[in-house]
Design a protein around this motif. Structure first.
Motif, PDB file in Angstrom:
ATOM      1  N   ALA A  15       0.816  -1.212   0.000  1.00  0.00           N
ATOM      2  CA  ALA A  15       0.000   0.000   0.000  1.00  0.00           C
ATOM      3  C   ALA A  15       0.851   1.265   0.000  1.00  0.00           C
ATOM      4  O   ALA A  15       0.313   2.368  -0.102  1.00  0.00           O
ATOM      5  CB  ALA A  15      -0.920   0.015   1.213  1.00  0.00           C
ATOM      6  N   PHE A  16       2.166   1.132   0.068  1.00  0.00           N
ATOM      7  CA  PHE A  16       3.020   2.315   0.094  1.00  0.00           C
ATOM      8  C   PHE A  16       2.916   3.109  -1.199  1.00  0.00           C
ATOM      9  O   PHE A  16       3.080   4.328  -1.200  1.00  0.00           O
ATOM     10  CB  PHE A  16       4.482   1.923   0.341  1.00  0.00           C
ATOM     11  N   LEU A  24      -0.694   8.204  -7.812  1.00  0.00           N
ATOM     12  CA  LEU A  24      -2.094   8.536  -7.539  1.00  0.00           C
ATOM     13  C   LEU A  24      -2.722   9.237  -8.734  1.00  0.00           C
ATOM     14  O   LEU A  24      -3.841   8.920  -9.134  1.00  0.00           O
ATOM     15  CB  LEU A  24      -2.186   9.453  -6.314  1.00  0.00           C
ATOM     16  N   ALA A  25      -1.999  10.194  -9.317  1.00  0.00           N
ATOM     17  CA  ALA A  25      -2.518  10.935 -10.463  1.00  0.00           C
ATOM     18  C   ALA A  25      -2.709  10.020 -11.670  1.00  0.00           C
ATOM     19  O   ALA A  25      -3.706  10.129 -12.393  1.00  0.00           O
ATOM     20  CB  ALA A  25      -1.574  12.079 -10.815  1.00  0.00           C
TER      21      ALA A  25
END
Length: 60
Positions: A15-16, A24-25
């Protein structure tokens, strides 16, 4: 025996990657494109008219 070995409790998990703004983008843009494609596909759907109910014949 464990002196000098790397620790096993402080590793970065899977999850890092969600903490990296560029990733994310990228994921957000892929999701937005998929949502737009889904909306375009479903916008052409037409609802099916209701089926006529069978009429019972009167007993003679």
């Amino acid at each position: 025996m464990r002196a000098g070995l790397p620790t096993s409790h402080a590793r970065r998990g899977s999850a890092f990657d969600y903490n990296i703004p560029a990733k994310l983008a990228e994921e957000r843009s892929r999701v937005e494109k998929a949502e737009a494609a889904y909306a375009a596909e479903t916008a052409r759907w037409r609802t099916r008219p209701e089926r006529r109910k069978a009429v019972k014949k009167a007993a003679e």
